[in-house]
Design an enzyme around this catalytic site. Structure first.
Site, short mmCIF file in Angstrom:
data_model
loop_
_atom_site.label_atom_id
_atom_site.label_comp_id
_atom_site.label_asym_id
_atom_site.label_seq_id
_atom_site.Cartn_x
_atom_site.Cartn_y
_atom_site.Cartn_z
N GLU A 24 2.29 -2.19 9.11
CA GLU A 24 2.75 -1.23 8.29
C GLU A 24 2.48 0.33 8.55
O GLU A 24 3.12 0.97 8.47
CB GLU A 24 2.03 -1.66 6.85
CG GLU A 24 0.61 -1.03 6.47
CD GLU A 24 -0.44 -1.71 7.05
OE1 GLU A 24 -1.51 -1.44 7.07
OE2 GLU A 24 -0.33 -2.76 7.91
N ASP A 25 1.45 0.51 9.22
CA ASP A 25 1.18 1.63 9.35
C ASP A 25 1.82 2.25 10.70
O ASP A 25 2.44 3.46 10.72
CB ASP A 25 -0.12 2.01 10.01
CG ASP A 25 -0.61 0.92 10.86
OD1 ASP A 25 -0.13 0.07 11.36
OD2 ASP A 25 -2.08 1.11 11.14
N GLU A 63 -11.21 0.82 3.27
CA GLU A 63 -12.39 0.52 2.34
C GLU A 63 -13.53 0.67 3.17
O GLU A 63 -14.44 1.18 3.09
CB GLU A 63 -12.47 -0.75 1.47
CG GLU A 63 -12.75 -1.89 2.44
CD GLU A 63 -12.77 -3.40 1.70
OE1 GLU A 63 -13.34 -3.13 0.65
OE2 GLU A 63 -12.66 -4.34 2.34
N ARG A 70 0.96 -5.98 17.21
CA ARG A 70 1.41 -4.75 17.05
C ARG A 70 2.59 -4.14 17.90
O ARG A 70 3.46 -3.70 17.57
CB ARG A 70 -0.09 -3.96 17.27
CG ARG A 70 -0.79 -3.68 15.84
CD ARG A 70 -1.99 -2.86 16.40
NE ARG A 70 -2.60 -2.61 15.01
CZ ARG A 70 -2.45 -1.46 14.30
NH1 ARG A 70 -1.51 -0.76 14.75
NH2 ARG A 70 -3.19 -1.45 13.13
N ARG A 120 0.81 -1.21 0.24
CA ARG A 120 0.06 0.05 0.06
C ARG A 120 0.84 1.40 -0.03
O ARG A 120 0.44 2.51 -0.19
CB ARG A 120 -0.87 0.09 1.23
CG ARG A 120 -0.11 0.18 2.52
CD ARG A 120 -1.34 0.32 3.64
NE ARG A 120 -2.26 1.30 3.52
CZ ARG A 120 -3.48 1.10 4.05
NH1 ARG A 120 -3.53 0.10 5.04
NH2 ARG A 120 -4.39 2.27 3.70
#
Length: 760
Positions: A643-644, A556, A715, A539
């Site tokens: 990823e964030d 989404e 996380r 992404r």
């Protein structure tokens, strides 16, 4: 007529007699005593009247300036040629550019020889390369080669000196006379002259060397690196000592030095003279001759007193409380004191004639250091007193920037060396000197992205640029093929209604094909569908479809209104270097477990803005994909929703600033129904409901089922692995939230620009 001739003859004869009587004696003295005069010059100083002309230096000290043990110019020239056999090497003549054209700038490290261990420091250098984005395990792909033989210490009296290096490297099939090779060296030469002899012929190899002499340095080919100790951290490193919020207007001391004093040999002249500038008030210059095995044999009348004064002051305290620090040469031109002064924000005053400063090809040392002359030592105090306080502060700030950007770890020193070489391969796409000497630094500015300052998010305020007035909405979709969920349809309609939206790009992260164009909603802006990979890191790939500076990253199932998007974008345009968004989380240090903790509870602290709904500059896509090594992206792909966190860590490491949270509507607290994923689900991809802006506000302890707890645990593991990879925790906490003007104020809604943000 005869009388006139007689007078002329007598005049001529008298002239010769006078010349012989008065000039001949001087000629005889010059002929017979020239050797004695040369001898007198060699035994200088020899004053004719010592009572009238008093010397302020010891005769022994002055005599050492003409020490016959020091190398002559011919000997220095021979030593220089022994270091670099190809003394006229340039990149155009001694480097094969064709090796770098097919696979780019890749670096191959030779395997280490059995029974030949390397030093701890050289092991750090090799590790820095092998875990970087430059490394390749295939020598056929390599543009640059690094020897597995430890070449850092070439003092043949050292226990780490490797013998027979010439024989070993000639047997390497890839050596090729040293072409496209890079050799690292920290110590060269030995007692008494410490010449630059490495003990082997480097041929056409590039030499990255500490204490580089300008006479032997090959400009545009070799690289001067700093001298650093074996305790220098592998990565991360300690931060500089200068705090932005507490800069003292004037420190206790103006100029300090505390270190060894060499009684004999090279480097002794400068350090022996340092006591002349000591005044015991604002200038502290302390030396000790108490070092080495036989120091007592050579001690002079000053030694005992110097040793007593030396113990009265603490070195770290002097660094903390001084504006300028003297950095004289040691036995070699460089010293550890140089990096120590940089870290302490103590402006280095360099007294090392002929030293090629570290990375001088890229770094403008005139903004961070005072370069003095060893022969003009007594002028240093008056020179530093004349520097204006504003310039002193600018010097101090620049020392902190340079320390953090290029010198705080072995990784940064090695990567700076490699990036300078990489810039030489493509001069038209190389970094300008400004980029190397301004925040965030040359390592974090990729010339492959752009060479124009206006294309980066860091230089808008400095140069009057402004980011584009439109943004690209980038939506990651994982819905089942053949149908579109209601949340994504509402999201596309809300985003396309923004006056600032230029286009919508949907990243279809499923192996099955996306729905046909007829099933996508009609919008007033272009809608582009991109077939992506299943990796989460995909992404943040720098897709060519993204043409605007601003990127609105969305999941989404994110629920946003047009007003929220408009307000968030207006905030981002004021802070284009940061992440600006809605859902936030924070990190903290858990002393009981001795690791970093992660929480999504409502608190006043925030350090992470989830990219499920966030604005950021498109340059961070390139930085994420091209700057970070492959190992970090593999880590992201193996853990859920990592990823964030990595994107936030990356932006914080670049800017040293926290993200910005903007106001959001109350319904964002509500959980969003989970959507079924395509196929068997992307590897490491959590259900979309856990990635929405509402998800972070539900405490992980109340998560139902083991899936939610496992994702939360992943996380936390992700956060700790990233901190270990970077060598420190880059995230910066903040308590700031930006709301529209008159938000929640008891005034008419007609006076409010975003009244819909207050609706439940």
């Amino acid at each position: 007529m005869q009388t006139r001739k007689k007078y002329i003859f007598l005049t001529f004869l008298a002239s010769w007699l006078l010349l012989f009587l008065f000039g001949g004696d001087q000629l005889r003295r010059f002929a017979f005593f020239s050797g004695r005069k040369a001898e007198a010059r060699r035994s200088w100083p020899r004053w004719t009247d010592r009572s009238l002309l008093k010397s302020f230096a010891d005769a022994e000290e002055l005599q050492r300036d003409g020490d016959p043990s020091l190398p002559s110019p011919r000997e220095r020239r021979a030593a220089r040629l022994s270091v670099s056999g190809s003394s006229r090497c340039r990149m155009e003549t001694c480097f094969d550019f064709s090796r770098c054209e097919r696979h780019g700038f890749k670096v191959f490290t030779y395997p280490q020889e059995r029974g030949q261990p390397v030093s701890e420091t050289y092991g750090k250098i090799l590790s820095s390369i092998e875990r970087s984005r430059y490394h390749t395990a295939n020598p056929e792909e390599a543009c640059l080669f690094i020897l597995g033989i430890d070449t850092l210490d070439r003092d043949h009296l050292s226990g780490q000196y490797v013998r027979n290096v010439d024989e070993k490297i000639r047997g390497f099939p890839l050596w090729n006379g040293g072409r496209n090779h890079l050799i690292f060296n920290l110590y060269s030469g030995t007692w008494p002259d410490y010449a630059g002899d490495l003990g082997f012929d480097i041929g056409q190899a590039i030499l990255a060397k500490a204490s580089f002499d300008t006479e032997s340095f090959r400009p545009g080919f070799d690289i001067s690196i700093p001298l650093f100790s074996r305790d220098h951290p592998q990565r991360g490193g300690d931060r500089g000592w200068l705090s932005q919020d507490s800069v003292p207007p004037k420190k206790k001391y103006l100029l300090v030095f505390k270190g060894k004093r060499y009684l004999t040999g090279i480097g002794s002249g400068t350090r022996n003279a340092l006591h002349h500038i000591h005044n015991g008030k604002d200038i502290i210059s302390l030396t000790t001759c108490k070092h080495g095995k036989d120091w007592e044999k050579h001690k002079d009348t000053r030694c005992d007193k110097d040793n007593i004064d030396y113990e009265r002051f603490d070195y770290q305290e002097l660094l903390h409380n001084s504006t300028f620090c003297i950095v004289p040469r040691g036995r070699r031109l460089g010293s550890f004191r140089f990096l120590e002064a940089l870290q302490a924000a103590c402006i280095p005053v360099l007294l090392s004639d002929g030293w090629e400063l570290p990375f001088a090809e890229a770094i403008d040392w005139g903004k961070a250091a005072v370069v003095g002359s060893e022969r003009l030592l007594l002028q240093i105090p008056s020179a530093v007193r004349c520097i204006h306080p504003e310039r002193v502060l600018a010097f101090q700030q620049q020392t902190q920037f340079l320390w953090d950007a290029y010198f705080s770890s072995v990784d940064k020193i090695v990567h700076t060396t490699l990036e300078i070489i990489k810039d030489r391969l493509s001069p038209h796409r190389s970094r300008s000197r400004f980029l190397w000497n301004a925040l965030p630094g040359g390592l974090l500015v990729l010339p492959d992205f752009s060479t124009h300052l206006g294309d980066f998010p860091f230089y808008y305020l400095q140069h009057g640029y402004s980011p584009s007035e439109k943004f690209t909405a980038f939506i990651r979709a994982v819905s089942q093929a053949g149908s579109l969920s209601q949340p994504i349809l509402r999201l596309i309609q809300a985003v396309s209604g923004s006056q600032y939206c230029a286009q919508i790009v949907v990243l279809w992260s499923c192996e099955k094909p996306p729905p046909p164009s007829g099933k996508w909603p009609q919008t007033t802006v272009p809608l582009t569908i991109i077939q992506g990979r299943r990796q989460l890191s995909n992404r943040f790939f720098p897709f060519e479809a993204i043409q605007t500076d601003a990127v609105l990253s969305l999941d989404e199932d994110t629920s946003l209104s047009t007003s929220e998007v408009d307000f968030a974008f207006s905030v981002w345009r004021s802070f284009p270097e940061r992440i600006v968004g809605f859902p936030t989380q924070s990190h903290f240090w858990d002393p009981e477990q001795g690791r970093w903790g992660y929480t999504s509870k409502w608190t006043n602290e925030l350090s992470i803005v989830l990219t499920a709904a966030a604005f950021y500059h498109r340059y961070y896509h390139s930085l994420f994909t091209e700057y970070l090594p492959a190992g970090l992206r593999e880590l992201v792909d193996g853990l859920a929703a990592c990823e964030d966190i990595l994107m936030n860590v990356l932006v914080a490491a670049v800017t040293k600033l926290p993200p910005i949270k903007v106001t959001q509507r109350k319904q964002h607290k509500e959980a969003v129904a989970q959507q079924a994923e395509c196929g068997d689900g992307a590897a490491g991809t959590p259900p979309p409901g856990q990635r929405s802006p509402s998800a972070p506000h539900s405490a992980p302890a109340k998560a139902k089922g083991t899936a939610g707890s496992r994702r939360f645990s992943q996380r936390q593991d992700c956060l700790n692995q990233l901190a270990d990879w970077f060598g420190y925790m880059p995230l910066v906490s903040s308590q700031l939230r930006l709301d529209p003007v008159l938000f929640k104020d008891q005034v008419s809604v007609l006076r409010k620009k975003y009244p819909s943000l207050e609706k439940p």
